[in-house]
Scaffold this motif. Structure first.
Motif, PDB file in Angstrom:
ATOM      1  N   LEU A 133      52.296  43.340  32.166  1.00 14.04           N
ATOM      2  CA  LEU A 133      52.846  42.118  32.764  1.00 14.04           C
ATOM      3  C   LEU A 133      53.454  42.431  34.120  1.00 14.04           C
ATOM      4  CD1 LEU A 133      54.849  40.399  29.872  1.00 14.04           C
ATOM      5  CD2 LEU A 133      52.783  39.538  31.008  1.00 14.04           C
ATOM      6  N   GLU A 134      53.209  41.551  35.075  1.00  9.14           N
ATOM      7  CA  GLU A 134      53.898  41.654  36.363  1.00  9.14           C
ATOM      8  C   GLU A 134      54.384  40.254  36.712  1.00  9.14           C
ATOM      9  OE1 GLU A 134      52.638  44.099  39.900  1.00  9.14           O
ATOM     10  OE2 GLU A 134      52.251  42.099  40.685  1.00  9.14           O
ATOM     11  N   ASN A 135      55.678  40.104  36.837  1.00  9.45           N
ATOM     12  CA  ASN A 135      56.278  38.798  37.145  1.00  9.45           C
ATOM     13  C   ASN A 135      55.777  37.724  36.174  1.00  9.45           C
ATOM     14  OD1 ASN A 135      57.556  39.888  39.511  1.00  9.45           O
ATOM     15  ND2 ASN A 135      55.606  39.732  40.582  1.00  9.45           N
ATOM     16  N   GLY A 136      55.577  38.103  34.909  1.00  6.45           N
ATOM     17  CA  GLY A 136      55.156  37.142  33.882  1.00  6.45           C
ATOM     18  C   GLY A 136      53.659  36.886  33.848  1.00  6.45           C
ATOM     19  N   LEU A 137      52.900  37.531  34.747  1.00  8.64           N
ATOM     20  CA  LEU A 137      51.440  37.352  34.776  1.00  8.64           C
ATOM     21  C   LEU A 137      50.772  38.582  34.167  1.00  8.64           C
ATOM     22  CD1 LEU A 137      51.254  35.866  38.376  1.00  8.64           C
ATOM     23  CD2 LEU A 137      51.128  34.625  36.203  1.00  8.64           C
ATOM     24  N   LYS A 138      49.550  38.348  33.611  1.00  9.66           N
ATOM     25  CA  LYS A 138      48.876  39.448  32.900  1.00  9.66           C
ATOM     26  C   LYS A 138      47.856  40.132  33.796  1.00  9.66           C
ATOM     27  CE  LYS A 138      49.076  36.800  28.655  1.00  9.66           C
ATOM     28  NZ  LYS A 138      48.257  35.813  27.973  1.00  9.66           N
ATOM     29  N   PHE A 139      47.859  41.451  33.759  1.00  9.01           N
ATOM     30  CA  PHE A 139      46.890  42.246  34.520  1.00  9.01           C
ATOM     31  C   PHE A 139      46.397  43.395  33.658  1.00  9.01           C
ATOM     32  CE2 PHE A 139      49.496  40.216  37.717  1.00  9.01           C
ATOM     33  CZ  PHE A 139      48.544  39.772  38.623  1.00  9.01           C
ATOM     34  N   THR A 184      58.061  41.870  33.301  1.00 11.34           N
ATOM     35  CA  THR A 184      57.378  42.963  34.002  1.00 11.34           C
ATOM     36  C   THR A 184      57.398  44.211  33.126  1.00 11.34           C
ATOM     37  OG1 THR A 184      57.871  42.121  36.216  1.00 11.34           O
ATOM     38  CG2 THR A 184      57.507  44.484  36.034  1.00 11.34           C
ATOM     39  N   SER A 185      56.200  44.716  32.779  1.00 13.01           N
ATOM     40  CA  SER A 185      56.170  45.892  31.896  1.00 13.01           C
ATOM     41  C   SER A 185      55.635  47.131  32.590  1.00 13.01           C
ATOM     42  CB  SER A 185      55.328  45.586  30.652  1.00 13.01           C
ATOM     43  OG  SER A 185      53.998  45.288  31.031  1.00 13.01           O
ATOM     44  N   ALA A 186      55.226  47.010  33.867  1.00 10.13           N
ATOM     45  CA  ALA A 186      54.717  48.184  34.593  1.00 10.13           C
ATOM     46  C   ALA A 186      55.570  48.393  35.838  1.00 10.13           C
ATOM     47  CB  ALA A 186      53.257  47.964  34.990  1.00 10.13           C
ATOM     48  N   TYR A 187      56.086  49.585  35.974  1.00 11.61           N
ATOM     49  CA  TYR A 187      56.895  49.892  37.156  1.00 11.61           C
ATOM     50  C   TYR A 187      56.976  51.397  37.354  1.00 11.61           C
ATOM     51  CZ  TYR A 187      60.328  50.193  33.358  1.00 11.61           C
ATOM     52  OH  TYR A 187      60.939  50.486  32.183  1.00 11.61           O
ATOM     53  N   ARG A 188      57.407  51.780  38.550  1.00 12.65           N
ATOM     54  CA  ARG A 188      57.550  53.209  38.879  1.00 12.65           C
ATOM     55  C   ARG A 188      58.885  53.707  38.343  1.00 12.65           C
ATOM     56  NH1 ARG A 188      54.672  55.853  43.738  1.00 12.65           N
ATOM     57  NH2 ARG A 188      53.123  55.121  42.244  1.00 12.65           N
ATOM     58  N   VAL A 189      58.833  54.790  37.559  1.00 13.47           N
ATOM     59  CA  VAL A 189      60.051  55.377  36.997  1.00 13.47           C
ATOM     60  C   VAL A 189      60.575  56.476  37.916  1.00 13.47           C
ATOM     61  CG1 VAL A 189      60.994  56.646  35.029  1.00 13.47           C
ATOM     62  CG2 VAL A 189      59.280  54.859  34.649  1.00 13.47           C
ATOM     63  N   VAL A 190      59.662  57.285  38.450  1.00 10.03           N
ATOM     64  CA  VAL A 190      60.061  58.369  39.367  1.00 10.03           C
ATOM     65  C   VAL A 190      59.191  58.271  40.615  1.00 10.03           C
ATOM     66  CG1 VAL A 190      60.017  60.880  39.740  1.00 10.03           C
ATOM     67  CG2 VAL A 190      60.895  59.955  37.585  1.00 10.03           C
ATOM     68  N   LEU A 211      51.431  49.129  42.194  1.00 10.57           N
ATOM     69  CA  LEU A 211      52.673  48.520  41.722  1.00 10.57           C
ATOM     70  C   LEU A 211      53.644  48.234  42.865  1.00 10.57           C
ATOM     71  CD1 LEU A 211      53.284  50.777  38.563  1.00 10.57           C
ATOM     72  CD2 LEU A 211      52.138  48.557  38.683  1.00 10.57           C
ATOM     73  N   ASP A 212      53.437  48.909  44.002  1.00 14.79           N
ATOM     74  CA  ASP A 212      54.412  48.809  45.098  1.00 14.79           C
ATOM     75  C   ASP A 212      54.476  47.418  45.736  1.00 14.79           C
ATOM     76  OD1 ASP A 212      51.861  49.065  46.123  1.00 14.79           O
ATOM     77  OD2 ASP A 212      52.313  50.752  47.446  1.00 14.79           O
ATOM     78  N   GLN A 213      53.447  46.578  45.515  1.00 13.46           N
ATOM     79  CA  GLN A 213      53.420  45.252  46.147  1.00 13.46           C
ATOM     80  C   GLN A 213      54.001  44.162  45.243  1.00 13.46           C
ATOM     81  OE1 GLN A 213      52.996  44.538  49.127  1.00 13.46           O
ATOM     82  NE2 GLN A 213      51.136  45.266  50.090  1.00 13.46           N
ATOM     83  N   ARG A 214      54.646  44.538  44.141  1.00 15.03           N
ATOM     84  CA  ARG A 214      55.085  43.526  43.152  1.00 15.03           C
ATOM     85  C   ARG A 214      55.941  42.428  43.791  1.00 15.03           C
ATOM     86  NH1 ARG A 214      58.438  46.269  40.694  1.00 15.03           N
ATOM     87  NH2 ARG A 214      56.900  47.508  39.613  1.00 15.03           N
ATOM     88  N   GLU A 215      56.897  42.841  44.642  1.00 13.33           N
ATOM     89  CA  GLU A 215      57.815  41.824  45.189  1.00 13.33           C
ATOM     90  C   GLU A 215      57.143  40.986  46.280  1.00 13.33           C
ATOM     91  OE1 GLU A 215      61.478  44.028  45.832  1.00 13.33           O
ATOM     92  OE2 GLU A 215      61.420  44.559  43.713  1.00 13.33           O
ATOM     93  N   ASN A 216      56.208  41.598  47.010  1.00 12.02           N
ATOM     94  CA  ASN A 216      55.466  40.792  47.987  1.00 12.02           C
ATOM     95  C   ASN A 216      54.555  39.798  47.272  1.00 12.02           C
ATOM     96  OD1 ASN A 216      56.594  41.820  50.332  1.00 12.02           O
ATOM     97  ND2 ASN A 216      55.213  43.588  50.346  1.00 12.02           N
ATOM     98  N   ARG A 217      54.037  40.207  46.103  1.00 18.02           N
ATOM     99  CA  ARG A 217      53.217  39.255  45.324  1.00 18.02           C
ATOM    100  C   ARG A 217      54.078  38.099  44.824  1.00 18.02           C
ATOM    101  NH1 ARG A 217      51.216  44.068  42.422  1.00 18.02           N
ATOM    102  NH2 ARG A 217      49.565  44.930  43.712  1.00 18.02           N
ATOM    103  N   ALA A 218      55.306  38.427  44.400  1.00 19.19           N
ATOM    104  CA  ALA A 218      56.213  37.353  43.946  1.00 19.19           C
ATOM    105  C   ALA A 218      56.495  36.406  45.111  1.00 19.19           C
ATOM    106  CB  ALA A 218      57.508  37.958  43.411  1.00 19.19           C
ATOM    107  N   LEU A 219      56.630  36.968  46.312  1.00 20.86           N
ATOM    108  CA  LEU A 219      56.849  36.122  47.497  1.00 20.86           C
ATOM    109  C   LEU A 219      55.637  35.222  47.725  1.00 20.86           C
ATOM    110  CD1 LEU A 219      58.235  35.331  50.195  1.00 20.86           C
ATOM    111  CD2 LEU A 219      57.224  37.385  51.213  1.00 20.86           C
ATOM    112  N   VAL A 220      54.447  35.792  47.613  1.00 21.70           N
ATOM    113  CA  VAL A 220      53.222  35.000  47.811  1.00 21.70           C
ATOM    114  C   VAL A 220      53.153  33.863  46.779  1.00 21.70           C
ATOM    115  CG1 VAL A 220      50.706  35.147  47.497  1.00 21.70           C
ATOM    116  CG2 VAL A 220      51.862  36.668  49.106  1.00 21.70           C
ATOM    117  N   ARG A 221      53.556  34.159  45.571  1.00 26.81           N
ATOM    118  CA  ARG A 221      53.557  33.103  44.541  1.00 26.81           C
ATOM    119  C   ARG A 221      54.469  31.945  44.981  1.00 26.81           C
ATOM    120  NH1 ARG A 221      54.639  34.416  38.217  1.00 26.81           N
ATOM    121  NH2 ARG A 221      54.299  32.366  37.368  1.00 26.81           N
ATOM    122  N   ARG A 222      55.627  32.296  45.569  1.00 23.04           N
ATOM    123  CA  ARG A 222      56.591  31.251  45.958  1.00 23.04           C
ATOM    124  C   ARG A 222      56.094  30.410  47.131  1.00 23.04           C
ATOM    125  NH1 ARG A 222      60.534  35.255  45.351  1.00 23.04           N
ATOM    126  NH2 ARG A 222      61.028  35.314  47.560  1.00 23.04           N
TER     127      ARG A 222
END
Ligand SMILES: C[S@@+](CC[C@H](N)C(=O)[O-])C[C@H]1O[C@@H](n2cnc3c(N)ncnc32)[C@H](O)[C@@H]1O
Length: 346
Positions: free
Chosen positions: A124-130, A34-40, A144-155
């Motif tokens: 990169l988000e969860n190893g996928l390219k965007f 994962t290369s994109a995330y919220r810092v502040v 970016l806020d939905q990253r973990e819900n997207r990982a859940l959807v992948r599972r």
């Protein structure tokens, strides 16, 4: 603006606070997938009106208060000392943009020593390219806020027919495909969003699961699209509904709740028995309790039974420091009985 507790607002102050915020995200900093995330995350990190998102070696600063404009030179320098970057893109909230422009700071202005810099970046988000357009894209470029819900959807997508409503650039679509979905139908009202979905799928086609998934697209109003899919008796095994904020103002809360209720009423009957419905809300003014009540009403109107699978929220780089900070809510339901007659569908 922020809790400075008497400290001078100099470069040292900003770099200390940004470094503290970055430390909270240490798991993401070291995550090579994962290369994109919220810092502040503004007030939630003790830096009100300031959002900083990182997309690899470019950083976007979004400013929500005129009072911060005078501090921008110190903040940009401080940021560079904490996160080595090739560029800082300045974005201003609508109400702040005129004041920034009077000082020669255009919305989307890029501060960089590199003249050839392209603000359309791959991340990169969860190893996928965007791809994200840091100047013109939504928010700072992507949701970016939905990253973990997207990982859940992948599972939970393996062997499922998936419907991604309000797909934007296809974050859920691509994760579902990567997780082994047999098909994904993506719906968004914006033609640019649908183009971005297609481009993001193409970026990930080297994955066998993505290359074998069947994709379809619908550039349409979500309510009309859901209605049409019901009329055509289409069925899915997983439906994700992630609308924009429906309540920008307090007076819109009633209408927002009615919209969530209607979306669930339309989406739940599309889910095969035993399938899943993920309904999200990013309206900070809508409380969790009100959101869940609207979902229950929607299920009731559809005559569908939905059992709780899980409740989730924003990704961990969006910490919550005050009640309204908990804006993103997602409820995933197991749909048990979509075949019962609908009670008074509107
Ligand atoms: C919160 S974003 C969705 C984020 C997306 N699910 C993701 O994972 O990145 C909301 C999206 O809804 C779309 N939208 C807004 N109003 C719409 C409508 N009435 N029908 C369909 N799409 C709509 C916008 O174009 C935007 O892409």
């Amino acid at each position: 603006m922020h809790r400075s507790q008497g400290e001078p607002l100099d470069e040292a102050f900003w770099s200390r606070r940004i470094a503290q915020a970055l430390k909270v995200r240490s798991a993401l900093v070291s995550d090579e997938r994962t290369s994109a995330y919220r810092v502040v995350n503004g007030e939630n990190d003790g830096l009100g009106s300031l959002v900083i998102d990182r997309y690899g070696d470019q950083v976007v600063m979004k400013i929500y208060s005129e009072a911060l404009i005078a501090h921008l030179p110190s903040i940009v320098t401080a940021l560079g000392s904490v996160i080595r970057n090739r560029a800082v893109v300045l974005r201003f909230a609508r109400r702040v943009a005129p004041a920034a422009e009077r000082l020669g700071l255009g919305n989307g202005m890029i501060i960089s020593e590199h003249s050839d810099l392209d603000p359309v970046v791959e991340y990169l988000e969860n190893g996928l390219k965007f791809e994200a357009d840091l100047v013109h894209g939504p928010k700072t470029g992507a949701f970016l806020d939905q990253r973990e819900n997207r990982a859940l959807v992948r599972r939970i997508s393996k062997s499922r027919a998936v419907l991604d409503v309000f797909s934007s650039s296809g974050g859920f679509t691509v994760h579902a495909a990567a997780g082994g979905a047999v098909s994904v139908h993506s719906v968004d009202i914006s033609p640019h969003a649908i183009d971005a979905v297609k481009a993001n799928i193409d970026r990930n086609r080297e994955l066998p699961t993505v290359s074998t998934c069947r994709f379809s697209y619908q550039c349409d109003d979500a309510f009309a699209a859901l209605d049409g899919l019901n009329q055509r008796r289409k069925r899915f095994d997983l439906v994700v509904v992630d609308p924009p904020s429906f309540a920008q103002k307090q007076r819109n809360v009633g209408a927002a709740l009615a919209a969530y209720e209607r979306l669930v009423e339309l989406a739940a009957p599309l889910v095969n028995p035993g399938g899943l419905l993920m309904q999200a809300s990013c309206s900070s003014r809508v409380t969790v309790g009100e959101f869940h009540a609207a979902i229950d009403q929607g299920l009731d109107r559809a005559g569908v039974i939905g059992e709780l699978y899980c409740d989730t929220a924003h990704a961990l780089d969006h910490p919550v420091g005050f009640p309204e900070g908990a804006y993103l809510k997602a409820r995933t339901l197991i749909i048990r009985d979509p075949a019962r007659p609908r009670k008074g569908a509107r």
